[in-house]
Design a protein around this motif. Sequence first.
Motif, PDB file in Angstrom:
ATOM      1  N   GLY A 163       0.779   4.256  14.402  1.00 33.00           N
ATOM      2  CA  GLY A 163      -0.633   4.467  14.124  1.00 33.00           C
ATOM      3  C   GLY A 163      -1.461   3.288  14.594  1.00 33.00           C
ATOM      4  N   SER A 164      -2.733   3.316  14.259  1.00 31.63           N
ATOM      5  CA  SER A 164      -3.681   2.333  14.767  1.00 31.63           C
ATOM      6  C   SER A 164      -3.477   0.962  14.149  1.00 31.63           C
ATOM      7  CB  SER A 164      -5.111   2.804  14.484  1.00 31.63           C
ATOM      8  OG  SER A 164      -5.333   2.850  13.083  1.00 31.63           O
ATOM      9  N   ILE A 165      -3.984  -0.062  14.829  1.00 31.46           N
ATOM     10  CA  ILE A 165      -4.049  -1.398  14.248  1.00 31.46           C
ATOM     11  C   ILE A 165      -5.157  -1.397  13.207  1.00 31.46           C
ATOM     12  CG2 ILE A 165      -4.603  -3.814  14.722  1.00 31.46           C
ATOM     13  CD1 ILE A 165      -3.412  -3.472  17.488  1.00 31.46           C
ATOM     14  N   GLY A 166      -4.894  -2.007  12.072  1.00 25.86           N
ATOM     15  CA  GLY A 166      -5.854  -1.958  10.984  1.00 25.86           C
ATOM     16  C   GLY A 166      -5.549  -0.796  10.061  1.00 25.86           C
ATOM     17  N   ASP A 167      -6.561  -0.340   9.359  1.00 18.78           N
ATOM     18  CA  ASP A 167      -6.371   0.722   8.375  1.00 18.78           C
ATOM     19  C   ASP A 167      -5.878   1.997   9.042  1.00 18.78           C
ATOM     20  OD1 ASP A 167      -6.450   1.733   5.772  1.00 18.78           O
ATOM     21  OD2 ASP A 167      -8.408   2.645   6.103  1.00 18.78           O
ATOM     22  N   GLY A 168      -4.823   2.561   8.504  1.00 20.85           N
ATOM     23  CA  GLY A 168      -4.279   3.815   9.040  1.00 20.85           C
ATOM     24  C   GLY A 168      -2.866   3.689   9.554  1.00 20.85           C
ATOM     25  N   GLY A 169      -2.537   2.589  10.234  1.00 19.08           N
ATOM     26  CA  GLY A 169      -1.195   2.393  10.759  1.00 19.08           C
ATOM     27  C   GLY A 169      -0.228   1.924   9.683  1.00 19.08           C
ATOM     28  N   LYS A 170       1.045   2.227   9.862  1.00 18.75           N
ATOM     29  CA  LYS A 170       2.081   1.850   8.902  1.00 18.75           C
ATOM     30  C   LYS A 170       3.309   1.336   9.662  1.00 18.75           C
ATOM     31  CE  LYS A 170      -0.531   3.747   5.745  1.00 18.75           C
ATOM     32  NZ  LYS A 170      -1.317   2.946   4.773  1.00 18.75           N
ATOM     33  N   TRP A 171       4.056   0.434   9.010  1.00 18.07           N
ATOM     34  CA  TRP A 171       5.296  -0.080   9.588  1.00 18.07           C
ATOM     35  C   TRP A 171       6.465   0.778   9.139  1.00 18.07           C
ATOM     36  CZ3 TRP A 171       5.604  -3.694  13.297  1.00 18.07           C
ATOM     37  CH2 TRP A 171       4.483  -4.510  13.500  1.00 18.07           C
ATOM     38  N   ARG A 229      13.371  -1.317  -1.605  1.00 17.47           N
ATOM     39  CA  ARG A 229      13.415  -2.682  -1.080  1.00 17.47           C
ATOM     40  C   ARG A 229      12.313  -2.842  -0.038  1.00 17.47           C
ATOM     41  NH1 ARG A 229      16.180  -2.463  -4.915  1.00 17.47           N
ATOM     42  NH2 ARG A 229      18.428  -2.844  -5.076  1.00 17.47           N
ATOM     43  N   ALA A 230      11.419  -3.771  -0.289  1.00 17.99           N
ATOM     44  CA  ALA A 230      10.308  -4.007   0.643  1.00 17.99           C
ATOM     45  C   ALA A 230      10.812  -4.734   1.888  1.00 17.99           C
ATOM     46  CB  ALA A 230       9.222  -4.826  -0.039  1.00 17.99           C
ATOM     47  N   PHE A 231      10.553  -4.150   3.068  1.00 19.20           N
ATOM     48  CA  PHE A 231      10.954  -4.803   4.323  1.00 19.20           C
ATOM     49  C   PHE A 231       9.755  -5.210   5.164  1.00 19.20           C
ATOM     50  CE2 PHE A 231      10.706  -0.300   5.526  1.00 19.20           C
ATOM     51  CZ  PHE A 231      10.059  -0.345   6.750  1.00 19.20           C
ATOM     52  N   SER A 232       8.543  -4.837   4.728  1.00 19.75           N
ATOM     53  CA  SER A 232       7.353  -5.213   5.481  1.00 19.75           C
ATOM     54  C   SER A 232       6.144  -5.233   4.554  1.00 19.75           C
ATOM     55  CB  SER A 232       7.095  -4.216   6.625  1.00 19.75           C
ATOM     56  OG  SER A 232       5.920  -4.545   7.342  1.00 19.75           O
ATOM     57  N   SER A 233       5.206  -6.136   4.845  1.00 20.99           N
ATOM     58  CA  SER A 233       3.936  -6.156   4.120  1.00 20.99           C
ATOM     59  C   SER A 233       2.829  -6.557   5.076  1.00 20.99           C
ATOM     60  CB  SER A 233       3.984  -7.115   2.928  1.00 20.99           C
ATOM     61  OG  SER A 233       4.096  -8.461   3.362  1.00 20.99           O
ATOM     62  N   MET A 287      15.095  -1.252  14.555  1.00 22.63           N
ATOM     63  CA  MET A 287      13.815  -1.763  15.040  1.00 22.63           C
ATOM     64  C   MET A 287      12.731  -1.448  14.021  1.00 22.63           C
ATOM     65  SD  MET A 287      14.395  -3.237  17.922  1.00 22.63           S
ATOM     66  CE  MET A 287      12.758  -3.385  18.637  1.00 22.63           C
ATOM     67  N   LYS A 288      11.821  -2.399  13.815  1.00 17.75           N
ATOM     68  CA  LYS A 288      10.665  -2.178  12.964  1.00 17.75           C
ATOM     69  C   LYS A 288       9.455  -1.974  13.865  1.00 17.75           C
ATOM     70  CE  LYS A 288       8.535  -5.490  10.722  1.00 17.75           C
ATOM     71  NZ  LYS A 288       8.174  -6.580   9.768  1.00 17.75           N
ATOM     72  N   LYS A 289       8.733  -0.875  13.655  1.00 17.43           N
ATOM     73  CA  LYS A 289       7.649  -0.529  14.573  1.00 17.43           C
ATOM     74  C   LYS A 289       6.427  -0.066  13.794  1.00 17.43           C
ATOM     75  CE  LYS A 289       6.595   2.210  18.702  1.00 17.43           C
ATOM     76  NZ  LYS A 289       7.118   3.172  19.701  1.00 17.43           N
ATOM     77  N   ARG A 290       5.265  -0.483  14.286  1.00 14.75           N
ATOM     78  CA  ARG A 290       4.010  -0.047  13.668  1.00 14.75           C
ATOM     79  C   ARG A 290       3.603   1.288  14.271  1.00 14.75           C
ATOM     80  NH1 ARG A 290      -1.370  -0.454  12.335  1.00 14.75           N
ATOM     81  NH2 ARG A 290      -1.755  -1.770  10.501  1.00 14.75           N
ATOM     82  N   ARG A 315     -11.336 -10.386  -3.806  1.00 11.88           N
ATOM     83  CA  ARG A 315     -10.013 -10.988  -3.622  1.00 11.88           C
ATOM     84  C   ARG A 315      -9.158 -10.116  -2.694  1.00 11.88           C
ATOM     85  NH1 ARG A 315      -8.760 -11.487  -9.968  1.00 11.88           N
ATOM     86  NH2 ARG A 315      -8.675  -9.252  -9.548  1.00 11.88           N
ATOM     87  N   PRO A 316      -8.137 -10.698  -2.078  1.00 15.21           N
ATOM     88  CA  PRO A 316      -7.245  -9.926  -1.193  1.00 15.21           C
ATOM     89  C   PRO A 316      -6.221  -9.130  -2.010  1.00 15.21           C
ATOM     90  CG  PRO A 316      -6.513 -12.190  -1.280  1.00 15.21           C
ATOM     91  CD  PRO A 316      -7.791 -12.141  -2.078  1.00 15.21           C
ATOM     92  N   ASP A 317      -6.714  -8.123  -2.730  1.00 14.62           N
ATOM     93  CA  ASP A 317      -5.831  -7.421  -3.659  1.00 14.62           C
ATOM     94  C   ASP A 317      -5.332  -6.076  -3.136  1.00 14.62           C
ATOM     95  OD1 ASP A 317      -8.198  -6.047  -3.848  1.00 14.62           O
ATOM     96  OD2 ASP A 317      -8.647  -6.700  -5.898  1.00 14.62           O
ATOM     97  N   LEU A 318      -5.491  -5.842  -1.821  1.00 15.00           N
ATOM     98  CA  LEU A 318      -4.937  -4.640  -1.198  1.00 15.00           C
ATOM     99  C   LEU A 318      -3.806  -5.050  -0.254  1.00 15.00           C
ATOM    100  CD1 LEU A 318      -8.175  -2.647  -0.240  1.00 15.00           C
ATOM    101  CD2 LEU A 318      -6.907  -2.624  -2.393  1.00 15.00           C
ATOM    102  N   MET A 319      -2.644  -4.422  -0.422  1.00 14.66           N
ATOM    103  CA  MET A 319      -1.499  -4.775   0.417  1.00 14.66           C
ATOM    104  C   MET A 319      -0.759  -3.520   0.851  1.00 14.66           C
ATOM    105  SD  MET A 319       0.239  -7.314   1.772  1.00 14.66           S
ATOM    106  CE  MET A 319       0.249  -8.861   0.844  1.00 14.66           C
ATOM    107  N   GLU A 320      -0.442  -3.466   2.136  1.00 19.69           N
ATOM    108  CA  GLU A 320       0.380  -2.380   2.684  1.00 19.69           C
ATOM    109  C   GLU A 320       1.848  -2.807   2.646  1.00 19.69           C
ATOM    110  OE1 GLU A 320      -0.695   0.510   3.810  1.00 19.69           O
ATOM    111  OE2 GLU A 320      -2.815   0.254   4.308  1.00 19.69           O
ATOM    112  N   TYR A 321       2.660  -2.060   1.920  1.00 16.03           N
ATOM    113  CA  TYR A 321       4.087  -2.336   1.845  1.00 16.03           C
ATOM    114  C   TYR A 321       4.885  -1.190   2.455  1.00 16.03           C
ATOM    115  CZ  TYR A 321       4.021  -6.411  -1.313  1.00 16.03           C
ATOM    116  OH  TYR A 321       3.857  -7.661  -1.859  1.00 16.03           O
ATOM    117  N   SER A 322       6.041  -1.529   3.011  1.00  8.95           N
ATOM    118  CA  SER A 322       7.000  -0.532   3.476  1.00  8.95           C
ATOM    119  C   SER A 322       8.334  -0.797   2.796  1.00  8.95           C
ATOM    120  CB  SER A 322       7.170  -0.593   4.992  1.00  8.95           C
ATOM    121  OG  SER A 322       5.961  -0.265   5.653  1.00  8.95           O
ATOM    122  N   PHE A 323       8.957   0.269   2.299  1.00  6.46           N
ATOM    123  CA  PHE A 323      10.193   0.159   1.531  1.00  6.46           C
ATOM    124  C   PHE A 323      11.286   1.059   2.117  1.00  6.46           C
ATOM    125  CE2 PHE A 323       6.633  -0.467  -1.349  1.00  6.46           C
ATOM    126  CZ  PHE A 323       7.000  -1.555  -2.132  1.00  6.46           C
TER     127      PHE A 323
END
Length: 326
Positions: free
Chosen positions: A124-132, A282-286, A119-122, A300-308
């Motif tokens: 933490g909070s929605i928005g800045d701070g939470g991670k997948w 291996r990135a599984f979420s962004s 299962m993939k789960k977020r 520009r949208p140059d900030l990205m949250e990745y999960s590997f």
Amino acid sequence: MKETDTRLLIIVLAMSFACIVVLRQSHSHVGHEDSASFRLEDIAEENCNNFLVDRMKHSSQSSILKRLQLSEKNWHDAVILRHEYMATKNNLDEFKPWGDTGFTVLWNLFAPTFDCPYMKKRIGSIGDGGKWLCGFELLEESKTTKAPCVVYSFGVNRESSFEAEILEKTNCDVFAYDMTVRRMGQQISGGGTKLRFKSVGLGVNNTHNLRTLETLMAENGHVWIDVLKIDIEGAEFATLESWFDSYNVLPFGQLQLEIHSHRLSFPDFYNWWERLESKGLRAFSSEINLYPCISPKGYRPDLMEYSFINVHISNIIVPTGFRPKI
């Protein structure tokens, strides 16, 4: 259902039936006063249960392994497609990462094409701070089993909902670091013995306010990190680059990373990303961070949250027997 899975199911059902027959025979031939016989019966029941649990675990691990191998193939196909696409460009310097004639942007080239087999789960909070996270249910089991797990978090900056949920729902020890603040965010009050916070940052070398990952792990007596979260405002590039050379195998199972792409030119970013993948990540979420885009300056949208997931070593997500393409 594949033939091998069907065969395994038949074997498990047959053994279940055999266990039931043995136990019923034990009940019909053993008197209630015979405590020694009851101990034998308990052993027989335990052996049957252990067999069934082992077979189901084997079936589950086999299924996870198959899903991971398929994900690896899909990821590798995407890498080949990326290389073919970039070969149509004259060179990396001429590529327009925020919109060429085909409307290709930076994040299209590095989409997460590897699937979490659980299962993939977020968290933490929605928005800045939470991670997948991948397989958070496995970490939640540690709350009951008391199995050890380790989480390192770099960059809390008054937003500690991610760490708070880890502490609440798992048995993990959380080691948090941020040189810009003196305490964790308001989401955490205390944290108990499972939380350690230090006002230092993550860097390439040890300085008065920075520490290398190797130094911190040695200080804490760790050789392995289950979950590693990094949000260090652009210093991630040099930091991870140093790990590519210093570690044969990266010492963590998952990485949750905010990438600040404006800190690198596109050619440097492209080469850095490919080195990251070559080390087994291996990135599984962004999840794109659009906060800079809503400012009056319209960045520009140059900030990205990745999960590997780290596939170069067996861990809680990757079972023994997995074979990465690179």
